[in-house]
Design an enzyme around this catalytic site. Structure first.
Site, mmCIF file in Angstrom:
data_model
loop_
_atom_site.group_PDB
_atom_site.id
_atom_site.type_symbol
_atom_site.label_atom_id
_atom_site.label_comp_id
_atom_site.label_asym_id
_atom_site.label_seq_id
_atom_site.Cartn_x
_atom_site.Cartn_y
_atom_site.Cartn_z
ATOM 1 N N SER A 114 0.835 -1.207 0.000
ATOM 2 C CA SER A 114 0.000 0.000 0.000
ATOM 3 C C SER A 114 0.874 1.263 0.000
ATOM 4 O O SER A 114 1.708 1.424 -0.883
ATOM 5 C CB SER A 114 -0.929 -0.063 1.225
ATOM 6 O OG SER A 114 -1.879 0.937 1.170
ATOM 7 N N ARG A 159 -11.042 6.144 11.007
ATOM 8 C CA ARG A 159 -10.608 4.745 10.986
ATOM 9 C C ARG A 159 -11.715 3.833 10.441
ATOM 10 O O ARG A 159 -11.453 2.900 9.682
ATOM 11 C CB ARG A 159 -10.225 4.328 12.410
ATOM 12 C CG ARG A 159 -9.902 2.868 12.568
ATOM 13 C CD ARG A 159 -8.741 2.451 11.701
ATOM 14 N NE ARG A 159 -8.327 1.081 12.032
ATOM 15 C CZ ARG A 159 -7.396 0.426 11.382
ATOM 16 N NH1 ARG A 159 -6.762 1.007 10.371
ATOM 17 N NH2 ARG A 159 -7.080 -0.783 11.727
ATOM 18 N N ASP A 191 -8.806 -6.555 -4.217
ATOM 19 C CA ASP A 191 -8.423 -5.245 -3.684
ATOM 20 C C ASP A 191 -9.063 -4.165 -4.554
ATOM 21 O O ASP A 191 -8.677 -3.972 -5.705
ATOM 22 C CB ASP A 191 -6.893 -5.132 -3.715
ATOM 23 C CG ASP A 191 -6.383 -3.824 -3.110
ATOM 24 O OD1 ASP A 191 -7.208 -2.923 -2.816
ATOM 25 O OD2 ASP A 191 -5.159 -3.701 -2.947
ATOM 26 N N HIS A 211 -7.833 -5.160 0.131
ATOM 27 C CA HIS A 211 -6.546 -4.480 0.259
ATOM 28 C C HIS A 211 -5.693 -5.076 1.384
ATOM 29 O O HIS A 211 -4.482 -5.186 1.269
ATOM 30 C CB HIS A 211 -6.816 -2.995 0.509
ATOM 31 C CG HIS A 211 -5.605 -2.122 0.413
ATOM 32 N ND1 HIS A 211 -4.835 -2.046 -0.726
ATOM 33 C CD2 HIS A 211 -5.033 -1.277 1.314
ATOM 34 C CE1 HIS A 211 -3.844 -1.176 -0.516
ATOM 35 N NE2 HIS A 211 -3.949 -0.720 0.704
ATOM 36 N N ASP A 212 -6.340 -5.439 2.472
ATOM 37 C CA ASP A 212 -5.627 -5.971 3.640
ATOM 38 C C ASP A 212 -4.905 -7.282 3.371
ATOM 39 O O ASP A 212 -4.126 -7.735 4.209
ATOM 40 C CB ASP A 212 -6.608 -6.183 4.802
ATOM 41 C CG ASP A 212 -6.542 -5.044 5.808
ATOM 42 O OD1 ASP A 212 -5.717 -4.128 5.606
ATOM 43 O OD2 ASP A 212 -7.312 -5.065 6.779
#
Lengths: 205, 382
Positions: free
Chosen positions: B159, B229, B324, B357-358
Site C-alpha cells: 500500500s 478509521r 483489492d 486491500h488488507d
C-alpha cells in the site's frame, strides 16, 4: 555456459528451444507467451543475451519463473496483450501453446501487433502416425500429444498445411520454417513426417 | 521437540526500538525545514560484512517501526509484518538485515506533530510540516547512511509502503537493488482521495480538534479519529470478505428499531474505531493521508509514469490482489507497464485472494511463496 550445458538445457527442456534461439537476434527483446517454467527465456538470455519477459497465467508457473530468476507477468493470454504496446518487442514467442488457446486467431494477431516478428511452434497434427490412428478410428496419442481425448488441454490442433493457409488468409508472411521430429530437422514431406513445426512470421505491411 | 514447536513459525523474538537523532536540517518538499529530528526504528538479523544484505520494510497508514517480533514487556504487541519477516519466513532474518522505521510525522516515537518543538517548548501540532513520500524516503536514506548501508538489497512495502519502495527507485536509484511493491498504486485515484478527505473532515470538524493544537487543551479529537478509521477500514476489506465474515448477523439476534448497534459489522467497525483512537495521533492521520494524496511521481513528467521511472535501475516484484478495490490490480498494471517501457526487470503476480486491500498483511501461501522465492534469489546474488 559450455555447449554441453546448453545441450543439457535443450534436452531437459523442449526440442524447439534450439530452433527458436537460432532465430532470436542477439541482445533483442523477447516476450514469451505461456512461458511455463521460464526456462526458454533463461536459455535465450544465456545464449542470445536476450532481454525477456514471460507471460503466464498459472500461479505455480509464475512461482517457478520467479524461482528461476526469470521476469514473468501474470496475465491471461485469452484476454489478449492489452498491457503491451504495438511494436514494443523485437520478438514474441508462443512455444507449443497455440493448440491449447481458445482465442487462437486473436493471439497470433496480437503477437504480430506487439512484436516486430513472432515465433510460433505447435505439434503437427498432420504427421503420419496421427493420421493412421484417426484412420483406425481413434483419437491420436503421441510423444508430442500425450493426452487422451478426455483430458487434453489442446482445443485447436492443426497441421502444417492448416497453419500455412491460416497465415496466407491473415496476411502473415512466413519468414522461416523448421520442422522437427525428435529434435531433428525434417526436410521432405514435412507435413507427413514432422511432429513439431516452428515458424518465424511477420505481418505483411 | 514438542510438535507445536515444529509447526509454529519462528519469531525474531523480543525486540527493542532504537532512536537515531539527526541534527542536520531536513528540508521538506513543501519548503518547510525541521532543524533536527529523531527516527525510531527496529532492526532484525545481522548486517553482513559486505553490508549488502539490508532490507527496508516500509509501513503503510497505521503501522510503524515495529515490523516483527514482540516486546519483552508486552508480548502481545507483535510486529505488523511478523508473518512475513523472521527466521525461515519469506523475508528470512537469518539471511537479511531488516529495518523497520517510523516515518517522520508519525506518532510512535519518530518526530511528529505530537513531539515537542524545541523552538516553542510545545508540541508541533498544526505547525508540523506537511510530509510527502519523498520526504520520508529522504529521511530513510539518512538513517541508512548512519547505519552504514550504501545500498539496500531490497526495499519493500504494501500500500503506502509500496509507494515508498517505488520512490526509492526514483529518488535513490543507485541505492536500491530490488523494489517489492505489494497492493500498490502509482498515485491515488479521485475516489481514493475522496475517502481520505472524508476521513480528514471527520477529524478536523471534531470540536476537540482545536485546529490541530489539541494537545494543550488536554483532549484528543477521538470521535473524528474513530470515524476516520471506520471509513478507512471499509476500504481495506472487500465486499465479499465483509459479507463472509459478518453477513447480516445481528448482535442480539433481532433488530431493535434504534440507531445503536444492531448488526455485527457495526459493532466491529466501532470496536476498530475505538481501539485506533486510543493510540493513534489525529494529526499524524491527517499527514499520512495527505502524503498518500500527494504521491504522484508521474506528475513532474507530463503524467508519464514511464518517464518518471526512467531513472530506476532496480529489479521489481509487483504483487496485487484480485479483490483489492482500493488499489486494484489495474493500478499495479500501470506500474508494470511503466517498468516494461523502461525494459526494467519486473515480475508481476496477481494473487487470487478474497480479502481485499488488507490481503498484503495476511498469510496467503501463494503470496508468501513468491516473496520467499524472490528473496532466495536476492540472497543467492549477494
Amino acid at each position: 555456459m559450455t555447449e554441453q550445458e546448453q545441450d543439457r538445457i535443450t534436452l531437459s527442456g523442449r526440442q524447439d528451444f534450439k530452433a527458436i534461439a537460432a532465430w532470436v537476434r542477439p541482445d533483442s527483446t523477447v516476450l514469451d507467451l505461456g512461458c511455463g517454467d521460464g526456462l526458454l527465456l533463461r536459455y535465450l538470455g544465456q545464449t542470445r543475451n536476450a532481454r525477456g519477459y514471460g507471460v503466464e497465467l498459472a500461479d505455480e508457473n509464475v512461482l517457478t519463473c520467479v524461482r528461476n530468476g526469470v521476469n514473468v507477468i501474470q496475465s491471461d493470454l485469452e484476454r489478449g496483450l492489452a498491457g503491451f504496446d504495438a511494436g514494443s518487442f523485437d520478438c514474441v514467442i508462443l512455444s507449443q501453446t497455440l493448440q491449447a488457446m481458445r482465442h487462437t486467431e486473436e493471439i497470433v494477431l496480437e503477437m504480430l501487433r506487439v512484436g516486430r516478428e513472432a515465433i510460433v511452434s505447435f505439434p503437427n497434427f498432420g504427421r503420419w502416425d496421427l493420421r493412421l490412428q484417426v484412420a483406425l478410428g481413434r483419437m491420436p496419442v503421441s510423444e508430442n500429444l500425450p493426452y487422451q481425448w478426455y483430458n487434453t488441454p489442446n482445443v485447436h490442433l492443426c497441421t502444417i498445411a492448416d497453419f500455412e493457409s491460416f497465415c496466407a488468409d491473415h496476411d502473415i508472411h512466413v519468414l522461416e520454417r523448421i520442422v522437427l521430429h525428435r529434435g531433428r530437422a525434417v526436410g521432405l514431406l514435412a507435413n507427413f513426417l514432422g511432429s513439431l513445426a516452428v515458424y518465424r512470421i511477420e505481418k505483411r505491411r | 521437540m514438542a510438535p507445536e514447536n515444529i509447526t509454529k513459525p519462528r519469531s525474531v523474538g523480543a525486540v527493542k526500538p532504537q532512536i537515531m537523532h539527526f541534527s542536520e536540517p531536513l528540508q521538506f518538499r513543501s519548503g518547510a525545514v525541521l532543524d533536527s529530528y529523531e527516527l525510531t526504528y527496529e532492526t532484525y538479523g545481522t548486517l553482513n560484512a559486505a553490508r549488502s544484505n539490508a532490507v527496508l520494510a516500509c509501513h503503510a497508514l497505521n503501522a510503524a517501526h515495529h515490523v516483527a517480533g514482540y516486546y519483552a514487556d508486552d508480548p502481545e504487541n507483535i510486529g505488523w509484518w511478523d508473518n512475513m519477516i523472521g527466521p525461515d519466513k519469506p523475508l528470512d532474518t537469518e539471511k537479511f538485515f531488516v529495518i523497520g522505521v517510523n516515518n517522520v510525522g508519525g506518532c510512535f516515537g519518530s518526530t511528529g506533530p505530537k513531539s515537542v518543538d524545541p523552538r516553542t517548548g510545545k508540541p508541533y501540532g498544526s505547525s508540523f510540516p506537511v510530509v510527502t513520500v519523498e520526504d520520508w524516503v529522504n529521511a530513510q536514506a539518512r538513517l541508512a547512511d548512519r547505519l552504514g548501508i550504501d545500498s539496500f538489497a531490497a526495499v519493500m512495502g504494501g500500500s503506502l509502503g509500496a509507494m515508498q519502495a517505488l520512490q526509492w527507485t526514483i529518488g535513490f536509484p543507485g541505492r536500491i537493488r530490488n523494489s517489492i511493491a505489494v497492493a500498490a498504486a502509482p498515485r491515488l485515484s479521485a475516489q481514493n482521495i475522496a475517502f481520505n478527505e472524508v476521513a480528514r473532515q471527520a477529524i478536523t470538524t471534531d470540536p476537540d480538534f482545536h485546529g490541530g493544537d489539541y494537545y494543550g487543551h488536554g483532549v484528543v479529537p477521538r470521535r473524528g479519529l474513530r470515524l476516520a478509521r471506520m471509513i478507512g477500514h471499509i476500504t481495506y476489506l472487500s465486499d465479499d470478505a465483509m459479507m463472509e465474515r459478518f453477513g447480516r448477523a445481528l448482535r442480539s439476534g433481532s433488530i431493535n428499531f434504534h440507531f445503536d448497534v444492531d448488526f455485527e459489522i457495526e459493532s466491529y467497525l466501532r470496536h476498530q474505531g475505538d481501539k485506533f483512537s486510543e493510540y493513534f495521533d489525529a494529526n499524524t492521520y491527517l499527514l499520512i493521508t495527505r502524503a498518500l494524496d500527494y504521491f504522484d511521481p508521474a506528475a513532474a513528467h507530463g503524467n508519464d509514469l514511464s518517464r518518471a521511472l526512467a531513472v530506476a535501475r532496480a529489479r521489481f516484484l509487483v504483487i496485487s490482489f484480485t479483490s483489492d478495490w482500493r488499489f486494484s490490480p489495474a493500478r499495479s498494471h500501470e506500474i508494470v507497464k511503466a517498468l516494461l517501457d523502461n525494459r526494467l526487470d519486473v515480475s508481476y503476480a496477481e494473487i487470487n485472494a478474497p480479502h481485499g486491500h488488507d490481503a498484503f498483511l495476511l498469510d496467503d501461501p501463494r503470496y508468501h511463496a513468491l516473496v520467499r522465492a524472490y528473496f532466495d534469489n536476492i540472497h543467492a546474488a549477494l
